[in-house]
Motif scaffolding. Structure first.
Motif, mmCIF file in Angstrom:
data_model
loop_
_atom_site.group_PDB
_atom_site.id
_atom_site.type_symbol
_atom_site.label_atom_id
_atom_site.label_comp_id
_atom_site.label_asym_id
_atom_site.label_seq_id
_atom_site.Cartn_x
_atom_site.Cartn_y
_atom_site.Cartn_z
ATOM 1 N N ALA A 188 1.010 -1.277 0.074
ATOM 2 C CA ALA A 188 -0.120 0.063 -0.005
ATOM 3 C C ALA A 188 0.891 1.056 0.125
ATOM 4 O O ALA A 188 1.965 1.276 0.741
ATOM 5 C CB ALA A 188 -0.832 0.066 1.215
ATOM 6 N N HIS A 189 0.662 2.161 -0.817
ATOM 7 C CA HIS A 189 1.493 3.296 -1.227
ATOM 8 C C HIS A 189 0.720 4.554 -1.314
ATOM 9 O O HIS A 189 1.110 5.450 -0.454
ATOM 10 C CB HIS A 189 2.392 2.975 -2.400
ATOM 11 N N GLY A 190 0.228 4.769 -2.274
ATOM 12 C CA GLY A 190 -0.491 6.388 -2.569
ATOM 13 C C GLY A 190 -2.059 6.358 -1.988
ATOM 14 O O GLY A 190 -2.470 5.186 -2.344
ATOM 15 N N LEU A 191 -2.217 7.488 -1.690
ATOM 16 C CA LEU A 191 -3.722 7.587 -1.187
ATOM 17 C C LEU A 191 -4.365 9.053 -1.981
ATOM 18 O O LEU A 191 -3.814 10.038 -2.075
ATOM 19 C CB LEU A 191 -3.833 7.915 0.526
ATOM 20 N N TYR A 192 -5.518 8.834 -2.551
ATOM 21 C CA TYR A 192 -6.310 9.833 -3.465
ATOM 22 C C TYR A 192 -7.569 9.958 -3.069
ATOM 23 O O TYR A 192 -8.273 8.877 -3.390
ATOM 24 C CB TYR A 192 -5.848 9.929 -4.893
ATOM 25 N N PRO A 193 -8.060 10.993 -2.560
ATOM 26 C CA PRO A 193 -9.685 11.043 -2.455
ATOM 27 C C PRO A 193 -10.173 11.431 -4.016
ATOM 28 O O PRO A 193 -9.603 11.913 -4.766
ATOM 29 C CB PRO A 193 -9.868 12.334 -1.594
ATOM 30 N N SER A 194 -11.545 10.792 -3.953
ATOM 31 C CA SER A 194 -12.169 11.123 -5.174
ATOM 32 C C SER A 194 -12.733 12.423 -5.068
ATOM 33 O O SER A 194 -12.573 13.154 -4.160
ATOM 34 C CB SER A 194 -13.512 10.102 -5.153
ATOM 35 N N ARG A 195 -13.269 12.728 -6.424
ATOM 36 C CA ARG A 195 -13.426 14.113 -6.313
ATOM 37 C C ARG A 195 -14.658 14.693 -5.578
ATOM 38 O O ARG A 195 -14.967 15.733 -5.318
ATOM 39 C CB ARG A 195 -13.746 14.531 -8.188
ATOM 40 N N ASP A 196 -15.682 13.700 -5.272
ATOM 41 C CA ASP A 196 -16.684 14.107 -4.683
ATOM 42 C C ASP A 196 -16.448 13.882 -3.199
ATOM 43 O O ASP A 196 -17.325 14.254 -2.245
ATOM 44 C CB ASP A 196 -18.066 13.222 -5.001
ATOM 45 N N GLY A 197 -15.487 13.520 -2.788
ATOM 46 C CA GLY A 197 -14.667 13.389 -1.358
ATOM 47 C C GLY A 197 -15.481 12.195 -0.520
ATOM 48 O O GLY A 197 -15.524 12.064 0.687
ATOM 49 N N THR A 198 -15.936 11.165 -1.255
ATOM 50 C CA THR A 198 -16.677 10.053 -0.572
ATOM 51 C C THR A 198 -15.805 8.761 -0.760
ATOM 52 O O THR A 198 -15.938 7.852 0.258
ATOM 53 C CB THR A 198 -18.143 9.620 -1.276
ATOM 54 N N LYS A 199 -14.749 8.798 -1.387
ATOM 55 C CA LYS A 199 -14.077 7.595 -1.538
ATOM 56 C C LYS A 199 -12.464 7.777 -1.399
ATOM 57 O O LYS A 199 -12.119 9.062 -1.727
ATOM 58 C CB LYS A 199 -14.189 7.143 -2.987
ATOM 59 N N LEU A 200 -11.702 6.944 -1.010
ATOM 60 C CA LEU A 200 -10.450 7.032 -0.976
ATOM 61 C C LEU A 200 -9.416 5.959 -1.859
ATOM 62 O O LEU A 200 -9.754 4.619 -1.585
ATOM 63 C CB LEU A 200 -9.831 6.956 0.404
ATOM 64 N N TYR A 201 -8.867 6.350 -2.884
ATOM 65 C CA TYR A 201 -8.231 5.371 -3.713
ATOM 66 C C TYR A 201 -6.777 4.989 -3.300
ATOM 67 O O TYR A 201 -6.239 5.801 -2.749
ATOM 68 C CB TYR A 201 -8.132 6.028 -5.192
ATOM 69 N N VAL A 202 -6.606 3.941 -3.158
ATOM 70 C CA VAL A 202 -5.339 3.123 -2.460
ATOM 71 C C VAL A 202 -4.564 2.728 -3.735
ATOM 72 O O VAL A 202 -4.758 1.564 -4.144
ATOM 73 C CB VAL A 202 -5.260 2.250 -1.253
ATOM 74 N N ALA A 203 -3.382 3.174 -3.671
ATOM 75 C CA ALA A 203 -2.456 2.300 -4.820
ATOM 76 C C ALA A 203 -1.580 1.470 -4.176
ATOM 77 O O ALA A 203 -0.780 1.900 -3.295
ATOM 78 C CB ALA A 203 -1.489 3.544 -5.501
#
Length: 418
Positions: free
Chosen positions: A302-317
């Motif tokens: 698990a490395h990078g973290l990015y919120p979705s544009r609507d702020g409801t999800k977190l993408y984990v690379a």
């Protein structure tokens, strides 16, 4: 590829262990709805009030007039070939490339949104540099010499650029325009200091300590380290032998400390999520008590973290390797976490394996762009179904940025926007 929904009931309790704590530090937090569609504010005006949702300003409708004439590009720093590749977001073609300093790690949007900075940390000498890019033309400017710029952030008030001098265990606060030194904060117990996020009120920052397995809390007003938190490891981690299309196999975690990477605050500012390459998931830290309160298994590395544009999800690379210098294990994937429930709602494996690392989300939120660190490619991932397109780039791409992005100002990294 269709979205692969995976049940995590058997893993839900994994690693839900509270770690060491620091006495709760009280702070006042004003709450005000974010205002959309404003031009970039002058330095010192960006943190007048903290919004109820820290990601309210990153919705597609909030693209600042200050960036409307900027080119829709993806800027990819290639660590081993010492160059930046420029990708047109529409055609998915490499339309330019240029040499920068030694060891480019991240492309960092400036606080005022008017330039992008390539952090060339020249890790073996610490004599690094910053290369500015004009986002209107996509062309580089004159390099500025600075010590060991592994990464760079900006204070929420816009008054300082914060150069993360990883090898020197130091945060260098510099003029955001000229990069002249203002002052430094030594962080001696934070081995491998690299990624950060900020409290909603802008009073403090949380930095991860990659080689110490901990996080450091920095008071930006007193300019001091408030404390360190050692992150406990989960009981199990994902097995090296599990097949690429399923993540239910696991093994006993023998690691005594983690390798924390990216960090992001929750929409309400009450928690911090910390990706850990050696724990294969995301630690959850309570902001008020500075205590670990949970763990979410996501995938190998698990490395990078990015919120979705609507702020409801977190993408984990999930980069797909347990060893930061090792070869990928073929398990690279993106995990989608629902912020409200803190549950995994989707898994998107990279077809044929891969090494998704750092990047960000497109302006409209339809695509997640990530570097393929050990595959010399960039991935464009459809956030509706996980479909992947690949673009060939230079040698060992790292912290790419997608530009422009919505928001009033940038806190740095690859576009931590507010």
């Amino acid at each position: 590829m269709k979205t692969n929904h995976i049940a995590y009931a058997a893993l839900a309790a994994t690693g839900l262990i509270a770690a060491g704590s620091l006495a709760a530090i009280g702070y006042s937090q004003s709450v005000q709805a974010a205002q959309a569609g404003q031009a970039a504010p002058a330095a010192g005006q960006g943190q007048a009030a903290a919004p109820a949702n820290v990601y309210a300003g990153i919705a597609p409708a909030n693209l600042s007039p200050a960036v409307r004439d900027h080119l829709p590009r993806v800027y990819v720093p290639n660590l081993r070939s010492n160059d930046v590749y420029v990708i047109d977001q529409e055609s998915l073609k490499v339309v330019d490339k240029f040499k920068v300093g030694v060891g480019p790690q991240h492309v960092v949007p400036a606080w005022d949104l008017q330039s992008l900075w390539v952090a060339n940390n020249a890790e073996r000498t610490n004599k690094g540099s910053l290369t500015p890019i004009d986002p209107r033309t996509g062309k580089p400017g004159t390099q500025v010499a600075v010590d060991d710029p592994y990464n760079m952030y900006f204070s929420p008030d816009g008054k300082s650029a914060i150069v993360v001098a990883e090898a020197l265990h130091r945060l260098d606060f510099r003029d955001p325009k000229t990069m002249q030194m203002q002052y430094a904060i030594d962080v001696p117990q934070c081995g491998g200091i690299n990624h950060a996020d900020f409290s909603p009120d802008g009073r403090y920052a949380m930095f991860t300590c990659e080689f110490a397995g901990s996080v450091a809390r920095i008071d930006l007003q007193t300019r001091k380290v408030e404390g360190y938190l050692k992150l406990s490891m989960p009981a199990t981690r994902f097995s090296e032998k599990d097949p690429i299309d399923q993540l239910l196999a696991n093994e006993v975690c023998s690691k005594k400390k983690g390798m924390p990477q990216d960090i992001r605050v929750s929409p309400d500012g009450k928690r911090y999520y910390i990706a850990d390459m050696d724990a294969d998931g995301v630690h959850i830290v309570d902001a008020a008590s500075f205590t670990k309160v949970g763990f979410i298994p996501t995938g190998v590395g698990a490395h990078g973290l990015y919120p979705s544009r609507d702020g409801t999800k977190l993408y984990v690379a999930n980069r797909g390797t347990h060893n930061i210098h090792g070869k990928p294990k073929g398990k690279g994937r993106v995990t989608v976490i629902d912020f409200a429930t803190e549950k995994v709602v989707a898994q998107w494996p990279i077809p044929g394996g891969g090494s998704p690392d750092m990047g960000n989300v497109s302006t409209d939120g339809k695509y997640l762009w990530l570097s393929g660190r050990f595959d010399d490619v960039v991935y464009r991932i459809d956030t509706a179904n996980g479909d992947v397109r690949k673009i060939k780039v230079g040698q060992e791409p790292h912290g790419l940025t997608v530009w422009p992005q919505p928001g009033k100002y940038s806190l740095g990294h690859t576009g931590n926007m507010r």
